[in-house]
Write a protein that holds these residues in place. Structure first.
Motif, PDB file in Angstrom:
ATOM      1  N   ILE A  39     -13.940  43.042 -27.521  1.00 37.70           N
ATOM      2  CA  ILE A  39     -13.967  41.952 -26.539  1.00 37.70           C
ATOM      3  C   ILE A  39     -13.408  40.641 -27.107  1.00 37.70           C
ATOM      4  N   ALA A  40     -12.961  40.654 -28.341  1.00 41.57           N
ATOM      5  CA  ALA A  40     -12.500  39.420 -28.989  1.00 41.57           C
ATOM      6  C   ALA A  40     -10.976  39.301 -28.924  1.00 41.57           C
ATOM      7  N   TYR A  41     -10.459  39.183 -27.715  1.00 44.09           N
ATOM      8  CA  TYR A  41      -9.019  39.050 -27.526  1.00 44.09           C
ATOM      9  C   TYR A  41      -8.660  37.660 -27.030  1.00 44.09           C
ATOM     10  N   LYS A  42      -7.446  37.251 -27.358  1.00 51.76           N
ATOM     11  CA  LYS A  42      -6.863  36.100 -26.688  1.00 51.76           C
ATOM     12  C   LYS A  42      -6.158  36.687 -25.471  1.00 51.76           C
ATOM     13  N   VAL A  43      -6.551  36.233 -24.292  1.00 52.37           N
ATOM     14  CA  VAL A  43      -6.015  36.784 -23.047  1.00 52.37           C
ATOM     15  C   VAL A  43      -4.965  35.830 -22.480  1.00 52.37           C
ATOM     16  N   VAL A  44      -3.807  36.376 -22.174  1.00 51.24           N
ATOM     17  CA  VAL A  44      -2.725  35.623 -21.553  1.00 51.24           C
ATOM     18  C   VAL A  44      -2.511  36.232 -20.171  1.00 51.24           C
ATOM     19  N   ASN A  45      -2.654  35.401 -19.123  1.00 54.21           N
ATOM     20  CA  ASN A  45      -2.558  35.901 -17.750  1.00 54.21           C
ATOM     21  C   ASN A  45      -1.440  35.174 -17.010  1.00 54.21           C
ATOM     22  N   LEU A  46      -0.540  35.937 -16.423  1.00 52.32           N
ATOM     23  CA  LEU A  46       0.539  35.384 -15.608  1.00 52.32           C
ATOM     24  C   LEU A  46       0.359  35.902 -14.193  1.00 52.32           C
ATOM     25  N   ASP A  47       0.364  34.991 -13.222  1.00 51.40           N
ATOM     26  CA  ASP A  47       0.178  35.412 -11.836  1.00 51.40           C
ATOM     27  C   ASP A  47       1.456  35.184 -11.031  1.00 51.40           C
ATOM     28  N   ASN A  48       1.340  35.321  -9.710  1.00 50.05           N
ATOM     29  CA  ASN A  48       2.499  35.232  -8.810  1.00 50.05           C
ATOM     30  C   ASN A  48       3.416  34.058  -9.089  1.00 50.05           C
ATOM     31  N   GLU A  49       2.851  32.852  -9.183  1.00 54.78           N
ATOM     32  CA  GLU A  49       3.682  31.653  -9.298  1.00 54.78           C
ATOM     33  C   GLU A  49       4.533  31.678 -10.564  1.00 54.78           C
ATOM     34  N   ILE A  50       3.926  32.074 -11.661  1.00 56.66           N
ATOM     35  CA  ILE A  50       4.667  32.106 -12.923  1.00 56.66           C
ATOM     36  C   ILE A  50       5.668  33.253 -12.930  1.00 56.66           C
ATOM     37  N   LEU A  51       5.249  34.414 -12.443  1.00 57.37           N
ATOM     38  CA  LEU A  51       6.127  35.577 -12.442  1.00 57.37           C
ATOM     39  C   LEU A  51       7.288  35.416 -11.471  1.00 57.37           C
ATOM     40  N   LEU A  52       7.098  34.623 -10.425  1.00 60.03           N
ATOM     41  CA  LEU A  52       8.145  34.388  -9.438  1.00 60.03           C
ATOM     42  C   LEU A  52       9.379  33.751 -10.075  1.00 60.03           C
ATOM     43  N   GLU A  53       9.182  32.991 -11.152  1.00 56.72           N
ATOM     44  CA  GLU A  53      10.306  32.369 -11.848  1.00 56.72           C
ATOM     45  C   GLU A  53      11.287  33.416 -12.363  1.00 56.72           C
ATOM     46  N   ASP A  54      10.782  34.625 -12.688  1.00 57.53           N
ATOM     47  CA  ASP A  54      11.643  35.683 -13.218  1.00 57.53           C
ATOM     48  C   ASP A  54      12.469  36.372 -12.133  1.00 57.53           C
ATOM     49  N   HIS A  55      12.008  36.334 -10.904  1.00 59.73           N
ATOM     50  CA  HIS A  55      12.742  36.956  -9.797  1.00 59.73           C
ATOM     51  C   HIS A  55      12.472  36.192  -8.502  1.00 59.73           C
ATOM     52  N   PRO A  56      13.115  35.017  -8.343  1.00 56.67           N
ATOM     53  CA  PRO A  56      12.889  34.164  -7.169  1.00 56.67           C
ATOM     54  C   PRO A  56      13.160  34.909  -5.853  1.00 56.67           C
ATOM     55  N   GLY A  57      12.295  34.656  -4.870  1.00 54.64           N
ATOM     56  CA  GLY A  57      12.482  35.239  -3.557  1.00 54.64           C
ATOM     57  C   GLY A  57      12.012  36.673  -3.417  1.00 54.64           C
ATOM     58  N   GLU A  58      11.442  37.256  -4.462  1.00 50.39           N
ATOM     59  CA  GLU A  58      11.013  38.652  -4.422  1.00 50.39           C
ATOM     60  C   GLU A  58       9.503  38.762  -4.604  1.00 50.39           C
ATOM     61  N   VAL A  59       8.744  38.079  -3.796  1.00 54.18           N
ATOM     62  CA  VAL A  59       7.292  38.110  -3.917  1.00 54.18           C
ATOM     63  C   VAL A  59       6.767  39.422  -3.327  1.00 54.18           C
ATOM     64  N   PRO A  60       6.033  40.220  -4.110  1.00 47.87           N
ATOM     65  CA  PRO A  60       5.464  41.457  -3.574  1.00 47.87           C
ATOM     66  C   PRO A  60       4.394  41.146  -2.526  1.00 47.87           C
TER      67      PRO A  60
END
Length: 171
Positions: A39-60
């Motif tokens: 349980i001792a992890y550094k967690v990095v979470n990317l959601d819709n807004e951040i991921l959208l930068e990688d493929h604009p206009g393609e929101v699932p």
């Protein structure tokens, strides 16, 4: 007599190879258990807004989320969720000593009701378990059918690397 020797040698080689694969799968399962109990992890979470930068206009339809679990600089687990109009994909990538060792994939479909789809209820119709050694698929087990998956098991190491790069870039 010569043929019998070759047959025995071939059978022995197959037996050793099967034992070697069994021991690799046992080691992968042990790593999987260790990763999921820590349980001792550094967690990095990317959601819709951040991921959208990688493929604009393609929101699932159902969103997209990418979560990485790190021990120091080393990735241990990546979870990728992708919601589409008929259900949800989830890929869990597991790493041992920095290398992909296991992928667990599911597809949960929305339940059909007389008026369309019930978006609040899903049923798992596909499960895939993929075992890797040095980024090469050594065994797999699937249950059900994944009607929408455009990916093959051979694509999973590259998908894991792409997801890891996205996490590192946005960290």
């Amino acid at each position: 007599m010569k043929h019998i020797f070759y047959l025995i040698s071939f059978t022995a080689c197959l037996s050793v190879q099967a034992q070697n694969q069994s021991s690799k799968i046992a080691a992968i399962r042990a790593a999987y258990t260790a990763i999921n109990t820590d349980i001792a992890y550094k967690v990095v979470n990317l959601d819709n807004e951040i991921l959208l930068e990688d493929h604009p206009g393609e929101v699932p339809d159902g969103g997209e989320e990418l979560t990485g679990y790190f021990k120091g600089k080393e990735v241990k687990k990546i979870v990728y969720f992708l919601g589409i109009s008929r259900g949800n994909y989830q890929y869990e990538y597991y790493f041992d000593k920095g290398k992909l060792c296991f992928v667990y994939e599911t597809f949960d479909t929305f339940l059909q009701i007389p008026t369309g789809l019930d978006l609040s209820k899903t049923k798992t119709i596909f499960e895939g378990r993929y075992y890797f050694d040095n980024n090469k698929l050594i065994a797999y087990k699937v249950k059900g059918t994944s009607p929408y998956s455009p990916y093959a098991a051979s694509d999973l190491p590259q998908m894991a690397a792409d997801h890891l790069n996205r996490l590192i870039k946005k960290r």
